[in-house]
Write a protein that holds these residues in place. Structure first.
Motif, PDB file in Angstrom:
ATOM      1  N   ALA A 387       0.748  -1.411   0.039  1.00  0.00           N
ATOM      2  CA  ALA A 387      -0.116  -0.038   0.035  1.00  0.00           C
ATOM      3  C   ALA A 387       0.787   1.157   0.094  1.00  0.00           C
ATOM      4  CB  ALA A 387      -0.766   0.070   1.227  1.00  0.00           C
ATOM      5  N   CYS A 388       2.152   1.141   0.106  1.00  0.00           N
ATOM      6  CA  CYS A 388       2.932   2.309   0.216  1.00  0.00           C
ATOM      7  C   CYS A 388       3.208   2.647  -0.937  1.00  0.00           C
ATOM      8  CB  CYS A 388       4.157   1.933   0.967  1.00  0.00           C
ATOM      9  SG  CYS A 388       3.691   1.809   2.800  1.00  0.00           S
ATOM     10  N   THR A 389       3.140   3.928  -1.410  1.00  0.00           N
ATOM     11  CA  THR A 389       3.672   4.414  -2.886  1.00  0.00           C
ATOM     12  C   THR A 389       5.038   5.038  -2.928  1.00  0.00           C
ATOM     13  OG1 THR A 389       2.547   6.809  -2.302  1.00  0.00           O
ATOM     14  CG2 THR A 389       1.111   5.159  -3.145  1.00  0.00           C
ATOM     15  N   THR A 390       5.485   5.263  -1.862  1.00  0.00           N
ATOM     16  CA  THR A 390       6.928   5.986  -1.670  1.00  0.00           C
ATOM     17  C   THR A 390       7.854   4.978  -0.933  1.00  0.00           C
ATOM     18  OG1 THR A 390       6.084   8.187  -1.658  1.00  0.00           O
ATOM     19  CG2 THR A 390       8.311   7.656  -0.632  1.00  0.00           C
ATOM     20  N   ALA A 391       8.928   4.488  -1.326  1.00  0.00           N
ATOM     21  CA  ALA A 391       9.668   3.573  -0.593  1.00  0.00           C
ATOM     22  C   ALA A 391      11.139   4.182  -1.006  1.00  0.00           C
ATOM     23  CB  ALA A 391       9.685   1.973  -1.119  1.00  0.00           C
ATOM     24  N   THR A 392      11.985   4.712  -0.207  1.00  0.00           N
ATOM     25  CA  THR A 392      13.372   5.322  -0.590  1.00  0.00           C
ATOM     26  C   THR A 392      14.508   4.429   0.342  1.00  0.00           C
ATOM     27  OG1 THR A 392      12.363   7.347  -0.763  1.00  0.00           O
ATOM     28  CG2 THR A 392      14.825   7.410  -0.363  1.00  0.00           C
ATOM     29  N   PHE A 393      15.245   3.895  -0.218  1.00  0.00           N
ATOM     30  CA  PHE A 393      16.327   3.252   0.174  1.00  0.00           C
ATOM     31  C   PHE A 393      17.499   4.233   0.267  1.00  0.00           C
ATOM     32  CE2 PHE A 393      19.345   0.243   1.484  1.00  0.00           C
ATOM     33  CZ  PHE A 393      20.194  -0.018   0.538  1.00  0.00           C
ATOM     34  N   SER A 394      18.205   4.357   1.231  1.00  0.00           N
ATOM     35  CA  SER A 394      19.328   5.160   1.586  1.00  0.00           C
ATOM     36  C   SER A 394      20.409   4.850   2.482  1.00  0.00           C
ATOM     37  CB  SER A 394      18.706   6.638   1.963  1.00  0.00           C
ATOM     38  OG  SER A 394      18.349   6.479   3.336  1.00  0.00           O
ATOM     39  N   PHE A 395      21.406   5.176   2.211  1.00  0.00           N
ATOM     40  CA  PHE A 395      22.708   4.763   3.140  1.00  0.00           C
ATOM     41  C   PHE A 395      23.713   5.796   2.942  1.00  0.00           C
ATOM     42  CE2 PHE A 395      23.018   2.656  -1.003  1.00  0.00           C
ATOM     43  CZ  PHE A 395      24.518   3.144  -1.278  1.00  0.00           C
ATOM     44  N   TYR A 396      24.586   5.985   3.853  1.00  0.00           N
ATOM     45  CA  TYR A 396      25.770   6.975   3.804  1.00  0.00           C
ATOM     46  C   TYR A 396      26.800   6.134   3.629  1.00  0.00           C
ATOM     47  CZ  TYR A 396      23.138  10.802   5.845  1.00  0.00           C
ATOM     48  OH  TYR A 396      22.348  11.748   5.875  1.00  0.00           O
ATOM     49  N   LEU A 397      27.586   6.745   2.604  1.00  0.00           N
ATOM     50  CA  LEU A 397      28.943   5.728   2.111  1.00  0.00           C
ATOM     51  C   LEU A 397      30.150   6.812   2.225  1.00  0.00           C
ATOM     52  CD1 LEU A 397      30.190   3.520   0.444  1.00  0.00           C
ATOM     53  CD2 LEU A 397      29.416   4.696  -1.535  1.00  0.00           C
ATOM     54  N   HIS A 398      31.166   6.199   2.601  1.00  0.00           N
ATOM     55  CA  HIS A 398      32.662   6.826   2.655  1.00  0.00           C
ATOM     56  C   HIS A 398      33.288   5.774   1.792  1.00  0.00           C
ATOM     57  CE1 HIS A 398      36.268   8.695   3.581  1.00  0.00           C
ATOM     58  NE2 HIS A 398      36.764   7.438   4.094  1.00  0.00           N
ATOM     59  N   VAL A 399      34.198   6.530   0.868  1.00  0.00           N
ATOM     60  CA  VAL A 399      35.039   5.652   0.210  1.00  0.00           C
ATOM     61  C   VAL A 399      36.788   6.295   0.129  1.00  0.00           C
ATOM     62  CG1 VAL A 399      35.762   4.785  -2.096  1.00  0.00           C
ATOM     63  CG2 VAL A 399      33.241   4.941  -1.517  1.00  0.00           C
TER      64      VAL A 399
END
Length: 481
Positions: A387-399
């Motif tokens: 039922a969810c119209t928004t699904a945002t996958f996020s993460f913080y990355l350091h290289v």
């Protein structure tokens, strides 16, 4: 320390200030985690000898409000108690308000800890009987829509030597109250002392406790505990979710859910799974929360969410296919502060080593960085609500890297979405030594196209034969609304 350029297996003094800055291979979209407009209100009981003997079943020594100990906890040690990992994990979502009751439980009164002010009551192995008035308050609270989380221990676990243990106390609550004593929840707690086992979850991909916002539950832990006997003829909503090895159906249920009136009920047969191994001085504790053979943290947190009304159905029914969407952050242990809990990874990936730095807290995920041919993986399965119209996958990355090229990607980090069979559905991004930069950068992707599916989010770090590149990840999230 960020800016590392030497292989992680030969770390000495950390070299700072050397990093290569290059354009990212993926477009960055900043996402703000969603928080519930009205936080789920959880009351933990500490008025019935929950800290007697070697026990320490509290989220914090600051009571009733754990925020008095630390108003913004990032690690479980910021609060003191064997349930601090549980409490801090809930607090960090921004969706929960936690309190501790140190007096008699009431319903409909004027006290700040009156049950009418809460969505869920947690009874973490009570060791004194509830009074007649308290039993009426608890049962009325549940009947009118409250959530009740009952955590038992093995028979004979009488920590304060008053002649009563949690098995007897919780059975007395269910069978000797003025509201409904005719097996209202549809189960009774067995008088058993099971020394050890890893109860397995039933197969039910739509169950919001087994497949909830904090991860997928596969197994729990018995370290001297008990089970329950289910009686669906008395309450058809009762459902066993995890069973003692060799048991199924109506016997040997180690974790069960049910409903009563408009409310929800959960039962757990041992206190060891919720124990994070830390607490006040002098207590003998067991770190079941981080037990690598189980998924106890996901089970405790998903059950709390379900009891508080964060999932759509009662008695362990469908969540992902519901008609409404509850704004939530779905990844379990998303900042890695509970170690390897809810994540699958190669050895050494989740760490609190001081040779790199977490963005927040103490733990982070570190892939590659060896300076030799090597592959690391990090993954977690999660169900995206239909039922969810928004699904945002996020993460913080350091290289950071020791490579000197400005044109060749020798070492890579792939971010992928896989189905339940392990087939790659999408490669969201590929980062490399060319993305080296100081500090963390947030990376975000839409997973709205996977609504209604259970997917695996996977990071794969692959390193060439010489010169290290470290891919450091922290503060992951899957925010839905």
């Amino acid at each position: 320390m960020l800016g590392l350029t030497v292989p992680r297996h030969r770390l000495g003094a950390v070299l700072a200030g050397f990093s290569l800055v290059a354009a990212g291979v993926a477009v960055q979209v900043t996402a703000t985690p969603a928080a519930a407009a009205t936080p789920h209100r959880i009351l933990f009981d500490n008025a019935h000898a929950e800290t007697a003997g070697n026990a320490d079943w509290i989220v914090s020594t600051s009571q009733p409000d754990p925020l008095g100990q630390d108003s913004s906890p990032s690690a479980e040690t910021d609060w003191t108690g064997a349930l601090s990992s549980w409490g801090v994990a809930l607090q960090k979502t921004g969706d929960y308000s936690l309190k501790t009751s140190t007096g008699a439980l009431t319903y409909g009164g004027s006290s700040a800890t009156d049950l009418s002010n809460f969505d869920t009551l947690v009874l973490p192995e009570p060791n004194t009987l509830f009074t007649t008035a308290e039993k009426t308050a608890i049962m009325t609270f549940v009947k009118n829509g409250g959530g009740l989380f009952m955590i038992s221990d093995h028979t004979g676990a009488d920590r304060n030597n008053d002649g009563e243990d949690a098995v007897e106390i919780l059975n007395d609550l269910m069978t000797n109250n003025s509201v409904d004593s005719t097996d209202p929840f549809g189960f009774s707690i067995d008088s058993l002392s099971i020394s050890s086992d890893y109860p397995s979850a039933v197969s039910d991909s739509s169950n919001p406790v087994l497949h909830g916002p904090f991860g997928t539950v596969t197994k729990s832990l018995i370290a001297s505990g008990t089970t329950a006997t289910l009686k669906p003829a008395d309450n058809s909503a009762v459902k066993g979710l995890l069973y003692r090895t060799g048991y199924s159906g109506n016997t040997g249920a180690f974790f069960a859910t049910s409903t009563f009136g408009s409310g929800r009920v959960a039962f757990w047969g041992d206190s060891s799974p919720m124990d994070d191994g830390t607490g006040q001085s002098g207590n003998t504790l067991y770190d079941g929360w981080n037990d690598s053979g189980a998924t106890n943290a996901a089970l405790a947190l998903n059950a709390t969410e379900w009891l508080a009304g964060g999932s759509s159905s009662g008695g362990g029914g469908d969540d992902g296919g519901g008609s409404t969407c509850t704004s939530a952050q779905l990844l379990g242990n998303n900042g890695f502060e509970s170690g390897s809990s809810t994540w699958s990874s190669t050895s050494g990936v989740i760490t609190n080593s001081t040779d790199e730095s977490a963005r927040t807290g103490s733990y982070y995920a570190w892939l590659a960085g060896y300076g030799s041919a090597h592959t690391d993986t990090l993954s977690q399965s999660v169900t995206v609500p239909a039922a969810c119209t928004t699904a945002t996958f996020s993460f913080y990355l350091h290289v950071d890297t020791a490579e000197t090229t400005t044109s060749t990607a020798y070492d890579t980090l792939k971010v992928q979405v896989l189905n339940s069979s392990g087939t790659v559905l999408s490669t969201l991004a590929t980062y490399s030594n060319l993305n080296a930069a100081s500090g963390y950068t947030q990376r975000s992707f839409s997973l709205a196209g996977y609504a209604g599916q259970t997917v695996t989010l996977k990071f794969t770090g692959t390193e060439g034969s010489t010169l290290q590149t470290s891919f450091v990840i922290d503060d992951t999230a899957l925010n839905v609304s």
